[in-house]
Scaffold this motif. Structure first.
Motif, short mmCIF file in Angstrom:
data_model
loop_
_atom_site.label_atom_id
_atom_site.label_comp_id
_atom_site.label_asym_id
_atom_site.label_seq_id
_atom_site.Cartn_x
_atom_site.Cartn_y
_atom_site.Cartn_z
N LEU A 249 13.62 38.02 28.98
CA LEU A 249 14.99 38.45 29.27
C LEU A 249 15.07 39.20 30.60
O LEU A 249 16.06 39.12 31.32
CB LEU A 249 15.53 39.31 28.14
CG LEU A 249 15.65 38.60 26.78
CD1 LEU A 249 16.27 39.51 25.74
CD2 LEU A 249 16.48 37.32 26.89
N GLU A 250 14.00 39.91 30.92
CA GLU A 250 14.01 40.67 32.17
C GLU A 250 14.16 39.71 33.37
O GLU A 250 14.90 39.99 34.31
CB GLU A 250 12.70 41.46 32.28
CG GLU A 250 12.89 42.70 33.09
CD GLU A 250 11.60 43.49 33.24
OE1 GLU A 250 10.58 43.09 32.64
OE2 GLU A 250 11.64 44.49 33.98
N ASP A 274 17.27 48.03 32.36
CA ASP A 274 16.01 48.54 31.82
C ASP A 274 15.62 47.66 30.63
O ASP A 274 16.05 47.88 29.50
CB ASP A 274 16.19 50.00 31.38
CG ASP A 274 14.88 50.57 30.85
OD1 ASP A 274 13.87 49.82 30.84
OD2 ASP A 274 14.87 51.74 30.42
N LEU A 275 14.80 46.65 30.95
CA LEU A 275 14.37 45.73 29.89
C LEU A 275 12.85 45.68 29.82
O LEU A 275 12.28 44.73 29.29
CB LEU A 275 14.95 44.32 30.15
CG LEU A 275 16.48 44.19 30.11
CD1 LEU A 275 16.91 42.82 30.60
CD2 LEU A 275 17.01 44.43 28.70
N GLU A 276 12.24 46.72 30.39
CA GLU A 276 10.77 46.72 30.53
C GLU A 276 10.04 46.56 29.20
O GLU A 276 9.03 45.87 29.11
CB GLU A 276 10.34 48.03 31.17
CG GLU A 276 10.04 47.87 32.65
CD GLU A 276 9.75 49.21 33.28
OE1 GLU A 276 9.03 50.01 32.66
OE2 GLU A 276 10.27 49.45 34.38
N HIS A 289 20.60 32.66 29.64
CA HIS A 289 21.12 32.96 30.98
C HIS A 289 22.65 32.94 30.94
O HIS A 289 23.32 33.85 31.43
CB HIS A 289 20.57 31.91 31.97
CG HIS A 289 21.01 32.13 33.39
ND1 HIS A 289 22.19 31.64 33.89
CD2 HIS A 289 20.43 32.79 34.42
CE1 HIS A 289 22.31 31.98 35.15
NE2 HIS A 289 21.24 32.70 35.50
N LYS A 290 23.20 31.90 30.27
CA LYS A 290 24.67 31.79 30.15
C LYS A 290 25.24 32.97 29.36
O LYS A 290 26.28 33.52 29.69
CB LYS A 290 25.05 30.49 29.45
CG LYS A 290 24.98 29.29 30.37
CD LYS A 290 25.42 28.05 29.65
CE LYS A 290 25.23 26.84 30.58
NZ LYS A 290 25.40 25.58 29.92
N GLY A 313 17.48 47.41 26.95
CA GLY A 313 16.98 46.69 25.79
C GLY A 313 15.75 47.35 25.21
O GLY A 313 15.05 48.10 25.91
N TYR A 314 15.51 47.14 23.95
CA TYR A 314 14.31 47.68 23.32
C TYR A 314 13.95 46.86 22.10
O TYR A 314 14.77 46.08 21.59
CB TYR A 314 14.49 49.16 22.95
CG TYR A 314 15.72 49.41 22.13
CD1 TYR A 314 15.67 49.37 20.74
CD2 TYR A 314 16.96 49.68 22.74
CE1 TYR A 314 16.80 49.57 19.98
CE2 TYR A 314 18.09 49.89 21.99
CZ TYR A 314 18.01 49.83 20.61
OH TYR A 314 19.13 50.03 19.85
#
Ligand code: ADP
Length: 415
Positions: A249-250, A274-276, A289-290, A313-314
């Motif tokens: 997702l990142e 912040d999707l680390e 993506h859409k 995200g987490y």
């Protein structure tokens, strides 16, 4: 006017009948006499009686036999009877009277007032029974009427639904045909506009360059709109196929960030991501993506210039099956809680479409009302959930909105 209740009196002695009739004339009733059991039976064929007063000792057919026969007939089975007897006034014969279904027993000679009182009570009971029966008939009538109406309405609704379904299918196939028909010439326009834009002679001429850019931008936008329509049709028909692969997702969001960099700058919007800690999930990266494109474009559209957008995200640790939660938050105009579910249905837009400004990324820019329906379709295909949280719609104080998406980490796409 309601008919007076009828009382049947049965006795083989005319003088007894006479006395009884005289006595009963004190009441609002019609009295019919029968001199024998068979006479009484034939009277019950033509008349509905409220009660009967029957002499027990009669030749040919005694009072008990008569009442037993009356009990066997449906129309007289519940007829209240007062037996009158001169001889058998003991307990045994009282019992016999009750066994034959009688309701009361009087010994002769009777005290007129007592007999009248008994008759009054029977008449009252008869009236009450009649009222209850009338009410019951009314209720049954209402019920039947209601059932018929419900059935009619259901049929009408079913027909209307069938017609709607047909129309919807027609509309969907019409849109599909048009969209495909438009796509081919549009690809030509797009291709030629791109060629024009990069042609040296056009590059050297500012006016031509602006025109070529305008054509290209318009063609791209139309191309995207057609793509959105086709996505919606595919979701509606359940043919939005997903390719099962590992999706980061990142990476998806960062490519969107690049695509929208110019717009964000133009609208002075800050986007923090912040999707680390979000692991790769199983899904279709093109569809995901859409999904984020629609949510981000909405965040851009409904946030005034200078606002903030974030995507965090987490991993949800306590879930039995590992899931990730992504929150797309903006500092925009917010959404009234009344619409939190409705906005995910297709073509639903809050406010008047006529008030929207034009432009896909302008503040309150126009849209087709399909973005969130498609987003939900994509999330559902991934066996996930999406919902919005917002304190309400306020264009002055901008409470913002937060779109939450929960997706399973490892899950094959739903059928
Ligand atoms: P549209 O093409 O109108 O944006 P969408 O399906 O994407 O259609 O959204 C439906 C409606 O939900 C929009 O018309 C808008 O009123 C509301 N909405 C969606 N996203 C946001 C947001 N981030 N902030 C405020 N309102 C939003």
């Amino acid at each position: 006017m309601q008919e007076k209740p009828k009382i049947l009196i049965v006795d083989d002695k005319p003088e007894n009948l006479y006395v009884l009739e005289k006595l009963l004339q004190k009441l609002e009733v019609t009295v019919l006499r029968a001199a024998s059991g068979p006479d009484a039976l034939s009277l019950t064929v033509d008349h509905e009686f409220s009660m009967a007063i029957v002499d027990v000792q009669m030749p040919e057919m005694d009072g008990y036999e008569l009442v037993e026969l009356l009990r066997g007939n449906r129309s007289t089975s519940r007829l209240p009877v007062i037996f009158v007897s001169a001889i058998y006034a003991d307990e045994y014969h009282h019992r016999k009277g009750y066994d034959a279904g009688a309701v009361d027993f009087m010994s002769k000679p009777f005290i007129p007032e007592i007999l009248l009182n008994k008759v009054r009570i029977f008449l009252e009971l008869y009236e009450q029974r009649r009222e209850i029966e009338a009410l019951y008939a009314q209720v049954v009538g209402f019920n039947e009427e209601l059932e018929e109406k419900v059935q009619q309405r259901t049929l009408q609704l079913e027909k209307a639904y069938e017609t709607l379904e047909k129309l919807d299918k027609n509309k969907a196939s019409f849109i599909t045909v048009i969209a495909h028909e438009l796509r081919t010439p549009l690809s030509l326009v797009k291709g030629y506009a791109e060629m024009l834009k990069t042609d040296p002679s056009v590059k050297a001429n500012d006016m031509l360059q602006t025109m070529a850019t305008g054509i290209l931008t318009g063609a791209i936008r139309m191309h995207n709109s057609i793509g959105v329509m086709l996505d919606m049709i595919r979701i509606d028909n359940g043919i939005l196929e997903g390719v099962v692969e590992s999706c980061f997702l990142e990476i998806i969001v960062s490519s969107l960030q690049k695509e929208l960099a110019d717009v964000l700058t133009e609208r002075q919007l800050t986007l923090s991501v912040d999707l680390e800690t979000v692991p790769a999930i199983v899904g279709d990266s093109e569809l995901l993506h859409k999904l984020f494109q629609h949510l981000l474009l909405n965040a851009i559209k409904y946030t005034p210039d200078g606002g903030r957008i974030s995507i965090d995200g987490y991993l949800i640790e306590d879930a039995t099956e590992p899931q990730v939660e992504i929150v797309v938050r903006d500092s925009g105009i917010g959404i009234d809680p009344d619409y939190h579910e409705l906005i995910f249905t297709k073509f639903y837009q809050t406010g008047s479409a006529a008030l929207h400004s034009s432009g896909q990324t302008k503040f309150k820019g126009g849209g087709g009302g399909l973005g969130l329906a498609i987003a939900k379709g994509i999330v559902t295909l991934h066996n996930g959930r999406v919902w919005v949280e917002s304190d309400g719609h306020d264009e002055e104080n901008c409470p913002g909105s937060a779109f939450h998406i929960v997706l399973p980490v490892e899950y094959s796409l739903s059928e």
